[in-house]
Every structure is written in structure tokens, then in C-alpha cells.
Design a protein around this motif. Structure first.
Motif, PDB file in Angstrom:
ATOM      1  N   GLU A  12       2.431   6.396 -31.751  1.00 30.28           N
ATOM      2  CA  GLU A  12       1.125   7.510 -31.438  1.00 30.28           C
ATOM      3  C   GLU A  12      -0.041   7.718 -30.161  1.00 30.28           C
ATOM      4  OE1 GLU A  12       0.815  10.414 -34.909  1.00 30.28           O
ATOM      5  OE2 GLU A  12      -1.110  11.688 -33.590  1.00 30.28           O
ATOM      6  N   ALA A  13      -0.764   6.707 -30.404  1.00 31.51           N
ATOM      7  CA  ALA A  13      -2.492   6.448 -29.538  1.00 31.51           C
ATOM      8  C   ALA A  13      -1.255   6.213 -28.651  1.00 31.51           C
ATOM      9  CB  ALA A  13      -2.789   5.380 -30.059  1.00 31.51           C
ATOM     10  N   THR A  14      -0.429   5.195 -28.214  1.00 31.98           N
ATOM     11  CA  THR A  14      -0.360   4.827 -26.921  1.00 31.98           C
ATOM     12  C   THR A  14       0.327   6.263 -25.897  1.00 31.98           C
ATOM     13  OG1 THR A  14       0.392   2.631 -28.270  1.00 31.98           O
ATOM     14  CG2 THR A  14       1.495   3.251 -25.943  1.00 31.98           C
ATOM     15  N   GLU A  15       1.168   6.901 -26.936  1.00 31.42           N
ATOM     16  CA  GLU A  15       2.045   7.883 -26.310  1.00 31.42           C
ATOM     17  C   GLU A  15       0.935   9.051 -25.827  1.00 31.42           C
ATOM     18  OE1 GLU A  15       4.779  10.078 -24.468  1.00 31.42           O
ATOM     19  OE2 GLU A  15       5.043   7.980 -25.470  1.00 31.42           O
ATOM     20  N   ARG A  16      -0.404   9.060 -26.215  1.00 29.71           N
ATOM     21  CA  ARG A  16      -1.769   9.739 -26.174  1.00 29.71           C
ATOM     22  C   ARG A  16      -2.002   9.130 -24.580  1.00 29.71           C
ATOM     23  NH1 ARG A  16      -5.025  12.542 -30.302  1.00 29.71           N
ATOM     24  NH2 ARG A  16      -5.534  13.737 -28.790  1.00 29.71           N
ATOM     25  N   LEU A  17      -2.115   8.212 -24.958  1.00 35.64           N
ATOM     26  CA  LEU A  17      -3.147   7.335 -23.698  1.00 35.64           C
ATOM     27  C   LEU A  17      -2.522   7.614 -22.674  1.00 35.64           C
ATOM     28  CD1 LEU A  17      -4.553   4.046 -25.664  1.00 35.64           C
ATOM     29  CD2 LEU A  17      -5.790   5.958 -25.412  1.00 35.64           C
ATOM     30  N   ARG A  18      -1.236   6.913 -22.885  1.00 38.03           N
ATOM     31  CA  ARG A  18      -0.479   7.161 -21.008  1.00 38.03           C
ATOM     32  C   ARG A  18      -0.111   8.840 -20.887  1.00 38.03           C
ATOM     33  NH1 ARG A  18       4.748   8.036 -20.201  1.00 38.03           N
ATOM     34  NH2 ARG A  18       5.210   8.295 -21.546  1.00 38.03           N
ATOM     35  N   GLU A  19      -0.620   9.092 -21.464  1.00 36.70           N
ATOM     36  CA  GLU A  19      -0.043  11.190 -20.741  1.00 36.70           C
ATOM     37  C   GLU A  19      -1.537  11.520 -20.478  1.00 36.70           C
ATOM     38  OE1 GLU A  19       1.019  14.070 -23.909  1.00 36.70           O
ATOM     39  OE2 GLU A  19       3.057  13.435 -23.781  1.00 36.70           O
ATOM     40  N   THR A  20      -2.334  10.936 -20.846  1.00 31.44           N
ATOM     41  CA  THR A  20      -3.907  11.576 -20.767  1.00 31.44           C
ATOM     42  C   THR A  20      -4.232  11.259 -19.292  1.00 31.44           C
ATOM     43  OG1 THR A  20      -4.284  11.689 -23.173  1.00 31.44           O
ATOM     44  CG2 THR A  20      -5.669  12.309 -21.248  1.00 31.44           C
ATOM     45  N   SER A  21      -3.679   9.475 -19.075  1.00 30.13           N
ATOM     46  CA  SER A  21      -4.405   8.430 -18.234  1.00 30.13           C
ATOM     47  C   SER A  21      -3.582   9.270 -17.228  1.00 30.13           C
ATOM     48  CB  SER A  21      -3.923   7.488 -18.818  1.00 30.13           C
ATOM     49  OG  SER A  21      -4.683   6.651 -19.748  1.00 30.13           O
ATOM     50  N   ILE A  22      -2.144   9.516 -16.834  1.00 35.54           N
ATOM     51  CA  ILE A  22      -1.766   9.910 -15.942  1.00 35.54           C
ATOM     52  C   ILE A  22      -2.350  11.179 -15.446  1.00 35.54           C
ATOM     53  CG2 ILE A  22       0.635  10.515 -15.113  1.00 35.54           C
ATOM     54  CD1 ILE A  22       1.273   7.917 -15.772  1.00 35.54           C
ATOM     55  N   ARG A  23      -2.040  12.304 -16.504  1.00 34.62           N
ATOM     56  CA  ARG A  23      -3.409  13.318 -16.200  1.00 34.62           C
ATOM     57  C   ARG A  23      -4.060  13.486 -15.294  1.00 34.62           C
ATOM     58  NH1 ARG A  23      -3.773  18.528 -19.985  1.00 34.62           N
ATOM     59  NH2 ARG A  23      -4.134  19.378 -18.457  1.00 34.62           N
ATOM     60  N   LEU A  24      -5.256  12.815 -15.912  1.00 38.25           N
ATOM     61  CA  LEU A  24      -6.191  12.304 -14.944  1.00 38.25           C
ATOM     62  C   LEU A  24      -6.453  11.981 -13.883  1.00 38.25           C
ATOM     63  CD1 LEU A  24      -8.215  10.950 -18.109  1.00 38.25           C
ATOM     64  CD2 LEU A  24      -9.051  13.547 -17.064  1.00 38.25           C
ATOM     65  N   TYR A  25      -5.872  10.612 -13.588  1.00 33.68           N
ATOM     66  CA  TYR A  25      -5.530  10.232 -12.590  1.00 33.68           C
ATOM     67  C   TYR A  25      -4.804  11.425 -11.326  1.00 33.68           C
ATOM     68  CZ  TYR A  25      -3.892   7.656  -8.706  1.00 33.68           C
ATOM     69  OH  TYR A  25      -3.163   7.490  -7.355  1.00 33.68           O
ATOM     70  N   SER A  47       0.840  -1.585  -0.065  1.00 34.00           N
ATOM     71  CA  SER A  47       0.192  -0.023   0.151  1.00 34.00           C
ATOM     72  C   SER A  47       0.635   1.882  -0.076  1.00 34.00           C
ATOM     73  CB  SER A  47      -0.917   0.588   0.725  1.00 34.00           C
ATOM     74  OG  SER A  47      -2.066  -0.995   1.615  1.00 34.00           O
ATOM     75  N   ALA A  48       2.156   1.267   0.160  1.00 41.66           N
ATOM     76  CA  ALA A  48       3.222   2.336   0.238  1.00 41.66           C
ATOM     77  C   ALA A  48       2.481   3.060  -1.012  1.00 41.66           C
ATOM     78  CB  ALA A  48       4.322   1.869  -0.604  1.00 41.66           C
ATOM     79  N   GLU A  49       2.609   4.602  -0.734  1.00 37.38           N
ATOM     80  CA  GLU A  49       2.506   5.340  -2.314  1.00 37.38           C
ATOM     81  C   GLU A  49       3.398   5.571  -3.253  1.00 37.38           C
ATOM     82  OE1 GLU A  49       1.029   9.322  -1.248  1.00 37.38           O
ATOM     83  OE2 GLU A  49       1.234  10.512  -2.848  1.00 37.38           O
ATOM     84  N   LEU A  50       3.593   5.605  -4.412  1.00 34.17           N
ATOM     85  CA  LEU A  50       4.616   5.623  -5.556  1.00 34.17           C
ATOM     86  C   LEU A  50       4.737   7.184  -5.821  1.00 34.17           C
ATOM     87  CD1 LEU A  50       3.319   2.438  -7.471  1.00 34.17           C
ATOM     88  CD2 LEU A  50       5.201   2.645  -6.340  1.00 34.17           C
ATOM     89  N   THR A  51       5.674   7.257  -5.824  1.00 32.29           N
ATOM     90  CA  THR A  51       6.629   8.050  -6.191  1.00 32.29           C
ATOM     91  C   THR A  51       5.774   9.546  -7.476  1.00 32.29           C
ATOM     92  OG1 THR A  51       9.180   7.782  -6.735  1.00 32.29           O
ATOM     93  CG2 THR A  51       8.580   8.873  -4.808  1.00 32.29           C
ATOM     94  N   GLU A  52       6.060   8.954  -8.544  1.00 27.23           N
ATOM     95  CA  GLU A  52       5.872   8.719  -9.793  1.00 27.23           C
ATOM     96  C   GLU A  52       4.274   8.010 -10.082  1.00 27.23           C
ATOM     97  OE1 GLU A  52       5.980  11.181 -11.243  1.00 27.23           O
ATOM     98  OE2 GLU A  52       7.744  12.006 -10.754  1.00 27.23           O
ATOM     99  N   PRO A  53       2.999   8.217 -10.404  1.00 28.45           N
ATOM    100  CA  PRO A  53       1.735   7.225 -10.745  1.00 28.45           C
ATOM    101  C   PRO A  53       2.972   6.615 -12.452  1.00 28.45           C
ATOM    102  CG  PRO A  53       1.017   9.564 -10.851  1.00 28.45           C
ATOM    103  CD  PRO A  53       2.292   9.498 -10.397  1.00 28.45           C
ATOM    104  N   LEU A  54       2.170   4.836 -12.042  1.00 28.92           N
ATOM    105  CA  LEU A  54       2.478   4.590 -12.832  1.00 28.92           C
ATOM    106  C   LEU A  54       1.310   4.005 -14.193  1.00 28.92           C
ATOM    107  CD1 LEU A  54       4.505   1.699 -10.975  1.00 28.92           C
ATOM    108  CD2 LEU A  54       5.469   3.838 -12.721  1.00 28.92           C
TER     109      LEU A  54
END
Ligand SMILES: Nc1ncnc2c1ncn2[C@@H]1O[C@H](COP(=O)(O)OP(=O)(O)OP(=O)(O)O)[C@@H](O)[C@H]1O
Ligand SMILES: [Mg+2]
Length: 298
Positions: A180-193, A146-153
């Protein structure tokens, strides 16, 4: 007064596309779907026979709340959750559907569950114990459960039609949807979270992890679809009792799980019913999650 509980819908004038563990999805026309959140609840991956009053309402209101709040990050599929603005065949069933239905733009959904993890829990924790990594991300030694990660993964998985979703690497996501889509999915997901979790934390809820789905709309615009940052698509923990080094109570389902653990049930369907007081306490938790996050009464 709240609407009656609802375990299953049957809408004679619309085509049922899919019945999930919790939601029933109908085709309205070529461009639009109706997503109905019932009061079904699942625990240990099994749907229980006991409805949770108001749960469908909470899921719908919470998704709508987040779509609004995070609208500056990415477009989303919501057209309306107001029954008065929905097509006639939906309005005919207003008694069952009010408060628990979203009319959405049909999208071509990417075949990837965009999971983001902010804490070491569940399959991530198991991965880490075995390999020191979570889905290919190397982590420092000695982290506690349950440790908090330094960066969301970003830890994507497949969308399994049946059975469990399987974690996949970013390379596998690229094979599925392109670089290209992979990059956008990752970036957008991390930002939303990241935005959501900061907001929720100040209101007493830890969003330990979550799952997004994205699609492309008719014009090819990246669109957030499905439900968003609900207790069903995320792990919510009460912030005041958070303590690394053990598993955390679930904000919403803990009473249900605790009760089920007292039985000798083998965690295979059919799941047993839960007593009225457990269901009622669970309703209160869902309603409380909505109140804390939105600052409004349901
Ligand atoms: N805008 C959209 N266009 C097309 N499909 C969508 C859209 N929004 C959501 N969906 C799809 O609707 C389905 C929702 O059903 P799902 O089976 O996930 O329900 P559920 O109740 O969450 O069940 P489970 O707990 O088993 O995931 C998903 O397959 C999702 O990809
Ligand atoms: Mg789902």
C-alpha cells in the motif's frame, strides 16, 4: 546585503544528527529537527573546499517555494523557515542560520529514495543502452540520450548510508515498506514531479529528474520531507539549449564541472578549490534558478 558564506555549522546547544554533503541536520527535540543548508557544493560526488555564496539560501527558499506550491498534493514537514519563529537555541545562532534553515516535523522516513525520471539521462541512459530498459521499464528502441520520456518513470533506489544509492525494483520497495505504501509513494512522486516539471518548463527550466523522500508523521500521515525540487536533488537543464542526442549542460553546476574537467584531478577526495570567478558565476546561476521558478528576487 546577503549573509556571509557558511561551509559548516556548529551549534553548541543542539545535537548534530548528521552532516550530509551539503546540509547539517540537528535535533531540536523529540518532534522537531533543524535542517541547515550550508554553502557547500559537491561535484562528481565530492564536496569542494570553496563555498558558493547564497547557495544555502537558494536551496532553502526553493524547497519552501515548492512545499507551498505543491501543498495540495501531499502534506509536508516544514514548520517554519523564519528564524523569529524558531526555538531559543536556534535564535541564538541567528547570524549564521538566517535564511538557510528549516524547522521541520520529525518523521519516520521511508528507507527509499523516490526517484522520478522524465528524461533519459545518467544511470537511466546507461541502463537503457545496456538493456533497453530503465529500472525494469521497457522503453521503445532508438531513443536518444536526454530524450524526453512519454511518461515519467518511478525508479526508486535505496538510501545508502555510504557510497552510492542502488536502484531497486518496485517489488523490492514493496518488501521494504509494504504494497500500500509503495503505491502511494509512486503515485505521489509522479504527481509531484509532473506538476513541478510542467510549471518549471514554462519558466525556462527543464527538471529532467528528481528525488523525493517521504515519511510518516506522528499521526501516521504521509509527509513529504527533506529538500524538494532543488538543483541538489534534481537535474535542472536550461530549456533554451535543450537538444536530445547529447548530454545537457547543468543549469547550476556546469561552470564548476567545466572548470574541474580542465584539471588533472582524479575525481577522488580531496577536491580542488575553484577560482572566485567560477564560484561567482555559479552563485548567479543558483540565484537565477530561484528567480525564474519563483518569479521573485531572493
Ligand atoms: N522530516 C524529517 N524527519 C526525519 N529525517 C529527515 C526529515 N527530513 C529530512 N530528513 C533526513 O535528513 C537527512 C538529510 O541529510 P543528507 O545526508 O541527505 O544531506 P545532504 O546534504 O542532502 O547530503 P547528500 O548530498 O549526501 O544526500 C536525510 O537522511 C533525510 O532522510
Ligand atoms: Mg541528501
Amino acid at each position: 546585503m546577503s549573509a556571509a558564506t557558511l561551509l559548516q555549522t556548529s551549534l553548541p546547544d543542539l545535537k548534530l544528527l548528521r552532516r550530509g554533503k551539503v546540509r547539517d541536520v540537528y535535533e531540536v527535540d523529540d518532534d522537531r529537527l533543524l535542517i541547515v543548508a550550508t554553502d557547500r557544493i559537491s561535484a562528481f560526488d565530492c564536496v569542494l573546499p570553496t563555498p558558493i555564496e547564497r547557495k544555502g539560501e537558494v536551496l532553502t527558499a526553493l524547497s519552501e517555494f515548492w512545499f507551498e506550491k505543491l501543498g495540495h498534493v501531499v502534506a509536508n514537514h516544514l514548520i517554519t523557515s523564519n528564524i523569529d519563529e524558531m526555538p531559543e537555541p536556534v535564535q541564538r545562532e541567528r547570524q549564521a542560520l538566517t535564511g538557510r534553515s528549516m524547522l521541520v516535523r520529525r518523521s519516520e522516513v521511508f528507507p527509499v529514495e523516490c526517484v522520478v525520471r522524465g528524461y533519459l539521462v545518467g544511470s537511466g541512459w546507461k541502463d537503457y543502452l545496456r538493456t533497453g530498459e530503465v529500472c525494469g521499464h521497457k522503453l521503445p528502441e532508438g531513443l536518444l540520450e536526454s530524450a524526453e520520456l512519454t511518461e515519467p518513470l518511478f525508479t526508486p533506489s535505496t538510501k545508502a548510508e555510504q557510497g552510492h544509492d542502488e536502484n531497486i525494483s518496485e517489488a523490492q520497495v514493496r518488501d521494504l515498506v509494504g504494497a500500500e505504501a509503495t503505491e502511494r509513494l509512486r503515485e505521489t512522486s509522479i504527481r509531484l514531479y509532473s506538476e513541478a516539471r510542467r510549471y518549471a518548463r514554462e519558466r525556462g527550466i527543464i527538471i529532467a529528474d528528481t528525488k523525493f523522500e517521504f515519511g510518516l508523521d506522528k499521526n501516521g500521515t504521509l509527509t513529504l520531507v527533506d529538500e524538494v525540487l532543488t538543483p541538489d536533488s534534481s537535474r535542472f537543464w536550461p530549456a533554451d539549449s535543450y537538444e536530445p542526442g547529447r548530454s545537457q549542460p547543468s543549469f547550476d553546476k556546469q561552470f564548476v564541472r567545466d572548470y574541474l574537467e580542465t584539471l588533472s584531478w582524479d575525481k577522488k577526495p580531496p577536491a580542488p578549490a575553484i577560482p572566485p570567478e567560477v564560484a561567482k558565476a555559479t552563485t548567479e546561476r543558483y540565484v537565477e534558478a530561484y528567480r525564474l521558478l519563483s518569479g521573485k528576487e531572493l
